[in-house]
Design a protein around this motif. Structure first.
Motif, PDB file in Angstrom:
ATOM      1  N   GLN A 228      75.069  38.819  53.985  1.00 11.26           N
ATOM      2  CA  GLN A 228      75.104  37.762  55.251  1.00 11.26           C
ATOM      3  C   GLN A 228      74.801  37.554  56.950  1.00 11.26           C
ATOM      4  OE1 GLN A 228      75.118  34.520  53.914  1.00 11.26           O
ATOM      5  NE2 GLN A 228      75.219  35.277  52.110  1.00 11.26           N
ATOM      6  N   ALA A 229      75.267  38.585  57.528  1.00 13.14           N
ATOM      7  CA  ALA A 229      75.323  38.716  58.705  1.00 13.14           C
ATOM      8  C   ALA A 229      74.132  39.995  59.233  1.00 13.14           C
ATOM      9  CB  ALA A 229      76.184  39.970  59.242  1.00 13.14           C
ATOM     10  N   GLY A 230      72.962  39.910  57.771  1.00  7.40           N
ATOM     11  CA  GLY A 230      72.039  40.931  58.159  1.00  7.40           C
ATOM     12  C   GLY A 230      71.599  42.168  58.209  1.00  7.40           C
ATOM     13  N   TYR A 231      73.107  42.944  57.631  1.00  8.49           N
ATOM     14  CA  TYR A 231      72.725  44.208  57.451  1.00  8.49           C
ATOM     15  C   TYR A 231      73.043  44.889  56.188  1.00  8.49           C
ATOM     16  CZ  TYR A 231      73.926  43.626  62.644  1.00  8.49           C
ATOM     17  OH  TYR A 231      73.545  43.197  64.230  1.00  8.49           O
ATOM     18  N   ILE A 232      72.279  45.494  56.777  1.00  8.53           N
ATOM     19  CA  ILE A 232      72.971  47.035  55.140  1.00  8.53           C
ATOM     20  C   ILE A 232      73.626  48.104  56.194  1.00  8.53           C
ATOM     21  CG2 ILE A 232      70.696  46.362  54.565  1.00  8.53           C
ATOM     22  CD1 ILE A 232      69.662  49.334  54.908  1.00  8.53           C
ATOM     23  N   SER A 233      74.714  48.196  54.856  1.00  7.57           N
ATOM     24  CA  SER A 233      76.011  49.534  54.599  1.00  7.57           C
ATOM     25  C   SER A 233      75.533  50.920  54.289  1.00  7.57           C
ATOM     26  CB  SER A 233      76.867  48.916  54.946  1.00  7.57           C
ATOM     27  OG  SER A 233      77.787  49.592  55.823  1.00  7.57           O
ATOM     28  N   PHE A 234      74.920  51.444  55.431  1.00  4.96           N
ATOM     29  CA  PHE A 234      74.440  52.619  55.124  1.00  4.96           C
ATOM     30  C   PHE A 234      75.077  53.535  55.019  1.00  4.96           C
ATOM     31  CE2 PHE A 234      70.838  55.750  53.932  1.00  4.96           C
ATOM     32  CZ  PHE A 234      70.799  55.415  53.575  1.00  4.96           C
ATOM     33  N   PRO A 235      75.870  54.725  53.938  1.00  6.64           N
ATOM     34  CA  PRO A 235      75.945  56.050  54.555  1.00  6.64           C
ATOM     35  C   PRO A 235      75.980  56.894  55.304  1.00  6.64           C
ATOM     36  CG  PRO A 235      75.198  55.805  52.111  1.00  6.64           C
ATOM     37  CD  PRO A 235      74.601  54.570  52.881  1.00  6.64           C
ATOM     38  N   LEU A 236      76.821  57.511  56.009  1.00  9.69           N
ATOM     39  CA  LEU A 236      76.365  58.067  57.743  1.00  9.69           C
ATOM     40  C   LEU A 236      75.940  57.712  58.843  1.00  9.69           C
ATOM     41  CD1 LEU A 236      74.647  61.347  55.613  1.00  9.69           C
ATOM     42  CD2 LEU A 236      76.915  60.914  56.224  1.00  9.69           C
ATOM     43  N   ILE A 237      75.384  56.874  58.440  1.00 11.04           N
ATOM     44  CA  ILE A 237      74.890  55.740  60.076  1.00 11.04           C
ATOM     45  C   ILE A 237      75.399  54.751  60.077  1.00 11.04           C
ATOM     46  CG2 ILE A 237      73.651  57.802  59.756  1.00 11.04           C
ATOM     47  CD1 ILE A 237      71.807  54.421  59.069  1.00 11.04           C
ATOM     48  N   GLY A 238      76.345  53.283  58.679  1.00 10.62           N
ATOM     49  CA  GLY A 238      76.686  52.240  59.341  1.00 10.62           C
ATOM     50  C   GLY A 238      76.097  51.290  58.977  1.00 10.62           C
ATOM     51  N   GLN A 239      76.508  50.539  59.723  1.00 13.57           N
ATOM     52  CA  GLN A 239      75.658  49.257  59.432  1.00 13.57           C
ATOM     53  C   GLN A 239      74.355  49.370  60.424  1.00 13.57           C
ATOM     54  OE1 GLN A 239      77.497  47.281  57.628  1.00 13.57           O
ATOM     55  NE2 GLN A 239      77.873  45.141  58.716  1.00 13.57           N
ATOM     56  N   VAL A 240      72.971  48.754  60.045  1.00 12.34           N
ATOM     57  CA  VAL A 240      71.857  48.691  60.158  1.00 12.34           C
ATOM     58  C   VAL A 240      71.318  47.477  59.569  1.00 12.34           C
ATOM     59  CG1 VAL A 240      69.645  50.388  59.949  1.00 12.34           C
ATOM     60  CG2 VAL A 240      71.330  51.500  59.262  1.00 12.34           C
ATOM     61  N   PRO A 241      70.931  47.162  61.178  1.00 11.31           N
ATOM     62  CA  PRO A 241      70.513  45.884  61.318  1.00 11.31           C
ATOM     63  C   PRO A 241      69.216  45.705  60.068  1.00 11.31           C
ATOM     64  CG  PRO A 241      70.259  46.492  63.716  1.00 11.31           C
ATOM     65  CD  PRO A 241      70.090  47.335  62.302  1.00 11.31           C
ATOM     66  N   ALA A 242      68.983  44.330  59.327  1.00 11.58           N
ATOM     67  CA  ALA A 242      67.706  44.427  59.010  1.00 11.58           C
ATOM     68  C   ALA A 242      67.071  42.937  58.692  1.00 11.58           C
ATOM     69  CB  ALA A 242      68.064  44.622  57.056  1.00 11.58           C
ATOM     70  N   ARG A 243      67.913  41.949  58.700  1.00 16.42           N
ATOM     71  CA  ARG A 243      67.340  40.454  58.825  1.00 16.42           C
ATOM     72  C   ARG A 243      65.946  41.001  59.885  1.00 16.42           C
ATOM     73  NH1 ARG A 243      71.415  36.540  59.809  1.00 16.42           N
ATOM     74  NH2 ARG A 243      71.392  36.712  57.288  1.00 16.42           N
ATOM     75  N   GLY A 244      64.695  40.249  59.724  1.00 13.07           N
ATOM     76  CA  GLY A 244      63.743  40.401  60.577  1.00 13.07           C
ATOM     77  C   GLY A 244      62.899  41.318  60.523  1.00 13.07           C
ATOM     78  N   GLN A 245      63.545  42.265  59.595  1.00 15.93           N
ATOM     79  CA  GLN A 245      62.672  43.730  59.975  1.00 15.93           C
ATOM     80  C   GLN A 245      61.394  43.585  58.438  1.00 15.93           C
ATOM     81  OE1 GLN A 245      63.351  46.340  62.443  1.00 15.93           O
ATOM     82  NE2 GLN A 245      64.488  44.571  63.412  1.00 15.93           N
ATOM     83  N   THR A 246      60.770  44.403  58.949  1.00 14.79           N
ATOM     84  CA  THR A 246      59.750  44.923  57.940  1.00 14.79           C
ATOM     85  C   THR A 246      60.278  45.889  56.848  1.00 14.79           C
ATOM     86  OG1 THR A 246      58.141  46.216  59.230  1.00 14.79           O
ATOM     87  CG2 THR A 246      57.729  44.095  58.809  1.00 14.79           C
ATOM     88  N   LEU A 247      60.094  46.189  55.596  1.00 15.40           N
ATOM     89  CA  LEU A 247      59.870  47.445  55.108  1.00 15.40           C
ATOM     90  C   LEU A 247      60.071  48.243  55.773  1.00 15.40           C
ATOM     91  CD1 LEU A 247      59.275  46.476  51.658  1.00 15.40           C
ATOM     92  CD2 LEU A 247      61.277  46.650  52.327  1.00 15.40           C
ATOM     93  N   THR A 248      58.475  48.883  56.615  1.00 19.76           N
ATOM     94  CA  THR A 248      58.331  49.949  57.391  1.00 19.76           C
ATOM     95  C   THR A 248      59.290  50.240  58.928  1.00 19.76           C
ATOM     96  OG1 THR A 248      56.731  49.135  57.044  1.00 19.76           O
ATOM     97  CG2 THR A 248      56.351  50.810  58.234  1.00 19.76           C
ATOM     98  N   GLN A 249      59.520  48.904  58.908  1.00 19.26           N
ATOM     99  CA  GLN A 249      60.634  48.519  60.775  1.00 19.26           C
ATOM    100  C   GLN A 249      61.937  49.705  59.863  1.00 19.26           C
ATOM    101  OE1 GLN A 249      59.963  44.613  61.562  1.00 19.26           O
ATOM    102  NE2 GLN A 249      58.480  45.325  62.984  1.00 19.26           N
ATOM    103  N   LEU A 250      62.454  49.219  59.352  1.00 21.47           N
ATOM    104  CA  LEU A 250      63.702  49.612  58.250  1.00 21.47           C
ATOM    105  C   LEU A 250      63.854  50.760  58.203  1.00 21.47           C
ATOM    106  CD1 LEU A 250      66.725  48.467  57.723  1.00 21.47           C
ATOM    107  CD2 LEU A 250      65.978  48.052  55.548  1.00 21.47           C
ATOM    108  N   GLU A 251      62.841  51.118  57.029  1.00 24.92           N
ATOM    109  CA  GLU A 251      62.627  52.755  56.823  1.00 24.92           C
ATOM    110  C   GLU A 251      62.009  53.673  58.295  1.00 24.92           C
ATOM    111  OE1 GLU A 251      59.296  52.477  53.184  1.00 24.92           O
ATOM    112  OE2 GLU A 251      59.208  53.066  55.617  1.00 24.92           O
ATOM    113  N   LYS A 252      62.122  53.031  59.632  1.00 27.36           N
ATOM    114  CA  LYS A 252      62.119  54.202  60.394  1.00 27.36           C
ATOM    115  C   LYS A 252      62.737  53.975  61.114  1.00 27.36           C
ATOM    116  CE  LYS A 252      56.808  53.213  61.380  1.00 27.36           C
ATOM    117  NZ  LYS A 252      56.066  52.416  62.572  1.00 27.36           N
ATOM    118  N   ALA A 253      63.623  52.816  61.528  1.00 34.09           N
ATOM    119  CA  ALA A 253      65.384  52.282  61.780  1.00 34.09           C
ATOM    120  C   ALA A 253      66.132  53.477  60.970  1.00 34.09           C
ATOM    121  CB  ALA A 253      65.338  51.426  61.442  1.00 34.09           C
ATOM    122  N   ILE A 254      65.923  53.760  59.576  1.00 34.66           N
ATOM    123  CA  ILE A 254      67.530  54.638  58.961  1.00 34.66           C
ATOM    124  C   ILE A 254      66.678  56.215  59.306  1.00 34.66           C
ATOM    125  CG2 ILE A 254      68.220  55.235  56.840  1.00 34.66           C
ATOM    126  CD1 ILE A 254      67.564  51.899  55.805  1.00 34.66           C
ATOM    127  N   ALA A 255      65.639  56.207  59.348  1.00 38.06           N
ATOM    128  CA  ALA A 255      65.392  57.666  59.656  1.00 38.06           C
ATOM    129  C   ALA A 255      65.314  57.989  61.099  1.00 38.06           C
ATOM    130  CB  ALA A 255      63.429  57.754  59.131  1.00 38.06           C
TER     131      ALA A 255
END
Length: 192
Positions: free
Chosen positions: A69-96
């Motif tokens: 609901q806050a617009g984040y995904i909780s990812f192992p090792l790195i914690g909360q990653v903002p996803a709201r408003g991002q494209t798939l490509t932008q989120l891929e780059k942020a996680i990498a």
């Protein structure tokens, strides 16, 4: 003029005035230009989207993750990653980028949408409610899934509420207009 005739004329005048006032309230408000532009832009993530994230040769990190609901995904090792408003490509780059910061040397991250957030169909339809979105869906498809039009439905056009660039906009569109995940479709009652 007799008093009964005067009352009839007054009643007719009031009824005519009321119908003009109601017509003014229900004035045609076409969808803003941003509505059409949003349908040809890359998909933007928001709360409720479920994502399949794959990190090449890292089975412990490859999984499905839901945008909260806050617009984040909780990812192992790195914690909360903002996803709201991002494209798939932008989120891929942020996680990498976050994984490169002390966890993996050269992470290869790919993301696809596993399940889109729903569309909502309200008003004069057989079964108003929340329905699964599929890419390429039109308002007519969504209405059919929601049980079709009722006998009182305006079948020419409808109102769509859509979140565009963080702003919620409502506009009148045709039933053949494309819809996006998260849209609310409202079928009005016809006047006659």
């Amino acid at each position: 003029m007799s008093s009964s005739r005067i009352r009839s004329v007054m009643a007719l005048t009031i009824a005519l005035g009321a119908s003009v006032a109601l017509a003014g309230c229900n004035a045609y408000a076409p969808a803003p230009r941003a509505f059409e532009q949003a349908t040809i832009q890359p998909y933007r993530l928001d709360s409720g989207d479920r994502l399949r994230v794959a990190v090449f040769e890292q089975t412990a990190l490859t999984n499905t993750y839901t945008v909260d609901q806050a617009g984040y995904i909780s990812f192992p090792l790195i914690g909360q990653v903002p996803a709201r408003g991002q494209t798939l490509t932008q989120l891929e780059k942020a996680i990498a980028t976050k994984l490169r910061q002390g966890y993996l040397r050269d992470p290869d991250v790919t993301i696809e949408v596993d399940r889109y957030r729903p569309v909502f169909v309200m008003g004069e339809v057989g079964r108003p409610g929340q329905y699964s979105y599929v890419p390429g869906m039109t308002a007519q498809n969504a209405i059919a899934i929601a049980g079709g039009f009722t006998a009182r439905a305006n079948q020419r056009d409808l109102d769509v509420t859509r979140k565009i660039n963080g702003q919620i906009l409502t506009g009148r569109t045709s039933i053949s207009a494309p819809v996006l995940a998260g849209d609310t479709i409202y079928v009005r009652e016809r006047l006659f």
